[in-house]
Design an enzyme around this catalytic site. Structure first.
Site, PDB file in Angstrom:
ATOM      1  N   LEU A 128      32.752   4.287  -6.107  1.00  0.00           N
ATOM      2  CA  LEU A 128      31.954   4.485  -7.195  1.00  0.00           C
ATOM      3  C   LEU A 128      31.842   3.090  -7.813  1.00  0.00           C
ATOM      4  O   LEU A 128      32.598   2.544  -8.286  1.00  0.00           O
ATOM      5  CB  LEU A 128      32.639   5.320  -8.133  1.00  0.00           C
ATOM      6  CG  LEU A 128      32.423   7.078  -7.906  1.00  0.00           C
ATOM      7  CD1 LEU A 128      33.100   7.406  -6.468  1.00  0.00           C
ATOM      8  CD2 LEU A 128      32.855   7.847  -8.952  1.00  0.00           C
ATOM      9  N   ASP A 129      30.399   2.780  -7.926  1.00  0.00           N
ATOM     10  CA  ASP A 129      30.160   1.533  -8.437  1.00  0.00           C
ATOM     11  C   ASP A 129      30.244   1.347 -10.098  1.00  0.00           C
ATOM     12  O   ASP A 129      29.690   2.314 -10.934  1.00  0.00           O
ATOM     13  CB  ASP A 129      28.364   1.245  -8.061  1.00  0.00           C
ATOM     14  CG  ASP A 129      28.012   0.051  -8.862  1.00  0.00           C
ATOM     15  OD1 ASP A 129      28.516  -1.193  -8.245  1.00  0.00           O
ATOM     16  OD2 ASP A 129      26.992   0.099  -9.578  1.00  0.00           O
ATOM     17  N   VAL A 179      32.338   1.860 -12.746  1.00  0.00           N
ATOM     18  CA  VAL A 179      32.419   2.871 -13.290  1.00  0.00           C
ATOM     19  C   VAL A 179      32.797   2.642 -15.014  1.00  0.00           C
ATOM     20  O   VAL A 179      32.661   3.521 -15.706  1.00  0.00           O
ATOM     21  CB  VAL A 179      33.580   3.674 -13.013  1.00  0.00           C
ATOM     22  CG1 VAL A 179      33.468   4.193 -11.235  1.00  0.00           C
ATOM     23  CG2 VAL A 179      34.996   2.884 -13.111  1.00  0.00           C
ATOM     24  N   GLU A 236      35.021   0.630  -8.675  1.00  0.00           N
ATOM     25  CA  GLU A 236      34.755  -0.667  -9.281  1.00  0.00           C
ATOM     26  C   GLU A 236      35.018  -0.398 -10.607  1.00  0.00           C
ATOM     27  O   GLU A 236      34.332   0.192 -11.391  1.00  0.00           O
ATOM     28  CB  GLU A 236      33.481  -1.215  -8.749  1.00  0.00           C
ATOM     29  CG  GLU A 236      33.286  -2.642  -9.443  1.00  0.00           C
ATOM     30  CD  GLU A 236      31.888  -2.965  -9.079  1.00  0.00           C
ATOM     31  OE1 GLU A 236      31.390  -4.274  -9.328  1.00  0.00           O
ATOM     32  OE2 GLU A 236      31.005  -2.222  -9.301  1.00  0.00           O
ATOM     33  N   ASP A 257      39.142  -7.430  -8.320  1.00  0.00           N
ATOM     34  CA  ASP A 257      38.400  -8.555  -8.168  1.00  0.00           C
ATOM     35  C   ASP A 257      39.349  -9.885  -8.673  1.00  0.00           C
ATOM     36  O   ASP A 257      39.050 -10.913  -8.213  1.00  0.00           O
ATOM     37  CB  ASP A 257      37.257  -8.731  -9.609  1.00  0.00           C
ATOM     38  CG  ASP A 257      36.093  -7.820  -8.890  1.00  0.00           C
ATOM     39  OD1 ASP A 257      36.010  -7.715  -7.967  1.00  0.00           O
ATOM     40  OD2 ASP A 257      35.291  -7.507  -9.857  1.00  0.00           O
ATOM     41  N   HIS A 291      40.710 -11.798  -5.815  1.00  0.00           N
ATOM     42  CA  HIS A 291      39.533 -12.634  -5.073  1.00  0.00           C
ATOM     43  C   HIS A 291      39.284 -13.713  -5.701  1.00  0.00           C
ATOM     44  O   HIS A 291      39.212 -14.858  -5.472  1.00  0.00           O
ATOM     45  CB  HIS A 291      38.040 -11.736  -5.155  1.00  0.00           C
ATOM     46  CG  HIS A 291      36.824 -12.608  -5.009  1.00  0.00           C
ATOM     47  ND1 HIS A 291      36.346 -13.192  -5.836  1.00  0.00           N
ATOM     48  CD2 HIS A 291      36.495 -12.950  -3.692  1.00  0.00           C
ATOM     49  CE1 HIS A 291      35.319 -14.181  -5.203  1.00  0.00           C
ATOM     50  NE2 HIS A 291      35.220 -13.969  -4.171  1.00  0.00           N
ATOM     51  N   HIS A 292      39.645 -13.661  -7.289  1.00  0.00           N
ATOM     52  CA  HIS A 292      39.173 -14.824  -8.072  1.00  0.00           C
ATOM     53  C   HIS A 292      40.302 -15.911  -8.030  1.00  0.00           C
ATOM     54  O   HIS A 292      39.895 -16.955  -7.856  1.00  0.00           O
ATOM     55  CB  HIS A 292      39.162 -14.475  -9.710  1.00  0.00           C
ATOM     56  CG  HIS A 292      37.760 -13.456  -9.836  1.00  0.00           C
ATOM     57  ND1 HIS A 292      36.757 -13.097  -9.083  1.00  0.00           N
ATOM     58  CD2 HIS A 292      37.735 -12.818 -11.124  1.00  0.00           C
ATOM     59  CE1 HIS A 292      35.912 -12.326  -9.477  1.00  0.00           C
ATOM     60  NE2 HIS A 292      36.425 -12.128 -10.853  1.00  0.00           N
ATOM     61  N   GLN A 327      30.406 -10.994  -4.813  1.00  0.00           N
ATOM     62  CA  GLN A 327      30.720 -12.328  -5.059  1.00  0.00           C
ATOM     63  C   GLN A 327      29.857 -13.400  -4.345  1.00  0.00           C
ATOM     64  O   GLN A 327      30.151 -14.662  -4.557  1.00  0.00           O
ATOM     65  CB  GLN A 327      32.372 -12.336  -4.824  1.00  0.00           C
ATOM     66  CG  GLN A 327      33.223 -11.526  -5.665  1.00  0.00           C
ATOM     67  CD  GLN A 327      33.068 -11.700  -7.170  1.00  0.00           C
ATOM     68  OE1 GLN A 327      32.654 -12.947  -7.337  1.00  0.00           O
ATOM     69  NE2 GLN A 327      33.269 -10.774  -7.769  1.00  0.00           N
ATOM     70  N   GLY A 349      26.610 -12.542  -3.140  1.00  0.00           N
ATOM     71  CA  GLY A 349      25.329 -12.355  -3.592  1.00  0.00           C
ATOM     72  C   GLY A 349      24.777 -12.899  -4.846  1.00  0.00           C
ATOM     73  O   GLY A 349      23.779 -13.281  -5.388  1.00  0.00           O
TER      74      GLY A 349
END
Length: 583
Positions: free
Chosen positions: A257-258, A260, A293, A319, A322-323, A390, A392
């Site tokens: 789910l994008d 949220v 997300e 995230d 990743h960071h 990250q 795009g």
């Protein structure tokens, strides 16, 4: 017969067409062929018509009182794009993997892909040709970026306006089912990215006849989707039934789910919790997983019961991991990366506890961020060093990690692929693909110009930004630049390395994760190195990592070393050294 569901229903004597249009007193159905018919008003704003002459393949539109003909918001297929007629689709399909029940979450190794750029063909069917590659790599699940019908010939997918219709540029609905079926035959799960926080800017006619939006809430895309204002019940049903549609009719193994955090709902039960509950009921014993997300790092969505099973959502894109790894590998400290720089303890916290920010002030946001995640198992987090956002959301859409020194990239890959968090690769990462993944769209001329200006303003904040070299998001060349160039050598050194790490994960990490209640992590730092221990029921997994360009003190723990990069002598670990042990 269900008269209050979205989309047409094929019956023994025709097709029942239905439209929820409480803002319209009269709606007509335009059939191709078959003429125009008055629809009958029903309860709660529904309009109905049974067409005996219609069947699979029939095309249709709904005609509003002002004469405007619009597609069905529950359309299953749009052969002529978002402004064209909808097509009646037979939902039946001859599944070859009918016995597939899914995979346990701890076995998951995700691979994010975009259908339009994953292959040169850019279709559901051409994606099937690459499934054997993924199986041989060790991938156990693919995550497909959104496929809901969007305007134009190419799009990232987050501008969809007809959530039930797989985009026609990728193929027909039955082609998507063939892709899912083929993946299941190879024991690969399929996750679909869905967008319930907004609708795209072109082709969404629903606000003309139903209260889809509310001024009660705002979003980055304008008025919020109406999940708690007048008339919200059927808006909620629109998206919940959509989630059920992908899980049941297409046999998806999970949904992502994008954003949220942008879904606002002040009602009695938040949409997210209602959706999660109904999806799990519909799963009927299958392994179905829901991923979010969530920029706010709200750990409440990831709560576990007394047996450490998810009560709503299985995991969140992390995230933060990743960071911290991106900053370590690239040295970039602009924008939000600055909040993750010059502090190796944040690497330890992201790996051991999940969130780096658990209620602390974050300078980039200018406010506190996150809630405590220390009580959650590592499997509640999905870790990655690349994803569509990250890459795009950079000025050139460049894969910056593809250009870092090999020893650094190997160390980063070894850290996240062997971590007890759930790993996710971005398409092409496994062979160090250098193709960019810039944002691309194909709107009308006016919207394309708005997007260009918006991207220029947003990206101008990045160091070294040059407006003259910014990729045009609406250009066909930008879209084609993102298409993967597949390697011809399956013994490529990077492919071999990734296969090796994934095999180590399957042998050493996955067995530890079968006890969902285990895996609490603690960390220590020394100079620029970090040591982390995850305690499981019968074993302790330890990592010692020096993600820097100089040797530093690192106390390598006792235990069986099952992976090592670099040298460890006299308590000093060499640059980009990584040691994994199990005791």
């Amino acid at each position: 017969m269900n008269t209050s569901s979205f989309g047409p229903e094929i019956t023994e004597d025709g097709v029942l067409f239905r439209l929820w249009a409480p803002l319209q007193n009269k709606v007509r159905l335009s059939l191709e062929p078959g003429g125009i018919h008055d629809m009958q008003p029903g309860d709660e704003g529904w309009h109905l018509f049974k067409a005996e002459a219609a069947g699979p393949g029939s095309r249709y539109k709904f005609v509003l009182s002002n004469g405007l003909a619009v597609p069905d918001p529950g359309s299953r297929f749009q052969p002529e794009d978002v402004h064209g007629p909808s097509e009646v689709i037979d939902p039946s399909f001859s599944w070859q993997s009918a016995g597939w029940r899914g995979r346990r979450w701890e076995e998951t190794i995700l691979y994010e892909l975009h259908i339009g750029t994953f292959t040169e063909g850019g279709t559901f069917l051409s994606a099937i040709e690459k499934l054997d590659h993924l199986k041989n790599l060790g991938i156990t699940a693919i995550q497909i970026m959104p496929v809901a019908e969007f305007p134009g010939r190419w799009n990232w997918g987050y501008d969809g306006v007809l959530p039930y219709a797989p985009d026609a540029s990728y193929g027909r609905p039955e082609d998507l089912k063939r892709l899912v079926d083929a993946a299941h035959e190879r024991e690969i799960s399929v996750f679909l990215d869905v967008v319930y926080n907004h609708f795209g800017p072109d082709g969404n006619y629903m606000p003309l006849y139903a209260p889809l939006f509310t001024e009660k809430h705002a979003s980055p895309w304008g008025a919020g989707v109406n999940y708690d204002d007048a008339g919200a019940a059927w808006v909620r049903e629109l998206v919940i039934q959509n989630a059920l549609y992908w899980i049941t009719e297409f046999r998806m193994d999970g949904l992502r789910l994008d954003a949220v955090h942008a879904i606002k709902d002040d009602g009695r039960e938040h949409l997210l919790h209602e959706l999660a509950g109904r999806v799990q009921t519909a799963a009927a014993g299958r392994h179905v997983h829901l991923v979010v997300e969530n920029e706010d790092n709200n750990s409440a969505l990831l709560e576990r019961d007394h047996q450490c099973r998810p009560t709503s959502f299985t995991a969140q894109w992390n995230d933060d991991i990743h960071h911290v790894l991106h900053v370590a590998g690239t040295g970039e400290t602009f924008g939000y990366y600055r909040d993750y720089a010059d502090d190796v303890s944040k690497i330890g916290r992201a790996l051991a506890e999940g969130f780096v920010f658990q209620g602390e002030h974050m300078a980039y946001r200018g406010e506190t961020r996150g809630t405590s995640s220390t009580g959650l198992p590592p499997t509640a987090f999905i870790s990655f060093i690349q994803n569509h956002d990250q890459i795009g959301n950079r000025a050139q859409g460049d894969r910056v990690l593809a250009s870092v020194p090999s020893e650094a990239l190997k160390a980063l890959a070894a850290v996240y692929l062997l971590s007890p968090q759930i790993p996710m690769l971005f398409m092409g990462e496994e062979w160090r693909a250098e193709q960019p993944f810039p944002y691309f769209c194909d709107f009308n001329a006016e919207l394309n110009d708005i997007v260009r200006k918006g991207r220029r303003t947003e990206l101008s904040r990045l160091p070294g930004f040059d407006a003259g070299t910014m990729l045009d998001p609406a250009a066909e060349s930008t879209f084609h630049s993102a298409k993967l160039k597949w390697p011809t050598d399956q013994n490529d050194a990077w492919l071999t390395f990734y296969r090796f790490l994934i095999n180590l994960r399957r042998e050493h990490i996955v067995p530890l994760l079968t006890n969902a209640g285990s895996g609490a992590g603690v960390y220590e730092v020394a100079e620029s190195s970090v040591s982390i221990a995850w305690r499981f029921e019968y074993s302790t997994l330890r990592l010692c990592a020096n993600l820097s360009n100089r040797s530093c003190i690192c106390r390598v723990p006792e235990g069986d070393i099952f992976f090592q990069l670099g040298e460890n002598e006299a308590g000093m670990l060499s640059p980009w050294g990584v040691v994994w042990t199990l005791e």
